[in-house]
Write a protein that holds these residues in place. Structure first.
Motif: not given
Ligand SMILES: [Zn+2]
Length: 239
Positions: A203, A206, A229, A231-232
């Motif tokens: 991504c 991030c 995403c 993660q972020c």
């Molecule tokens: Zn991300």
């Protein structure tokens, strides 16, 4: 990639360049060296006004001494005239008058000495002012150059900004309202980036890698559906 996602990435890219252009514009005085130079010049100006104040004080002292010297000369003239005209005065009066004349002559000489000192001090202060002027003149010239350059760069950036803002508005108008709103919310929460690209398995919002399972799931999404995403939390567009 669907048209909507193309427009979404275009809006994101334009927002990123608009932010960068605004930062560049705000930092022009700093990056060109103008801010530092102006600070240095302000220091010299403070020095100059301190010296000018000393010069004014010396000039005031000189003027005051001149007035005192003038007053003493007048008094001495009056007494001298009385002394020359004093045919009938007593010896004691004549002695007192000539003592007074001598005293006034001495006093005037002392004040004239002080006046000379004040004048010489002013010459020294004038030399300091000249030296300061010689130091600041090339810096003033350089500052004028830099100010012109900064103004020119600011104009150029303003032009680029106006174009980017116009294109951004046109691109944003092509997004479905719900997507535009989602983008704005994410962007304001996540340092200006609401939509990121999925490049290979990373991504670019991030910069973290996604699992291959996750990547496959995202690439298999039906067109029109926008991935997130894990993660972020940004919208993720496979490219
Ligand atoms: Zn991300």
């Amino acid at each position: 990639m669907t048209d909507t996602l193309v427009h979404l990435l275009a809006v994101q890219d334009l927002d990123t360049s608009i932010t960068q252009l605004r930062h560049r514009r705000d930092a022009l005085a700093e990056t060109s060296g103008l801010a530092a130079l102006e600070q240095e010049l302000a220091g010299l100006e403070a020095e100059r006004s301190e010296i000018a104040a000393r010069r004014a004080a010396l000039a005031a002292t000189q003027k005051e001494l001149e007035e005192q010297i003038g007053g003493i000369s007048e008094r001495r003239n009056v007494i001298e005239q009385r002394l020359y005209a004093a045919t009938s005065s007593s010896g004691r009066d004549l002695q007192a008058m000539s003592n007074e004349v001598r005293h006034l002559t001495e006093l005037r000489a002392e004040l004239e000495e002080l006046e000379l000192v004040a004048m010489l001090d002013q010459d020294r202060v004038d030399a300091e002012l000249r030296a300061l002027g010689e130091r600041s003149a090339p810096m003033e010239a350089r500052a004028a150059e830099l100010r012109a350059q900064v103004a020119n760069d600011a104009l150029e950036i303003d032009g680029a900004l106006a174009t980017a803002v116009g294109t951004r508005a046109a691109e944003a108008a092509l997004l479905p309202p719900a997507l535009a709103e989602r983008y704005e919310t994410l962007r304001s929460r996540l340092k200006g980036i609401g939509a990121a690209r999925l490049i290979k398995n990373r991504c670019d919002g991030c910069h973290l890698e996604l699992s291959s399972v996750e990547v496959e799931k995202i690439r298999a999404l039906p067109p029109g559906e926008v991935a997130t995403c894990e993660q972020c939390g940004r919208m993720l567009v496979p490219v």
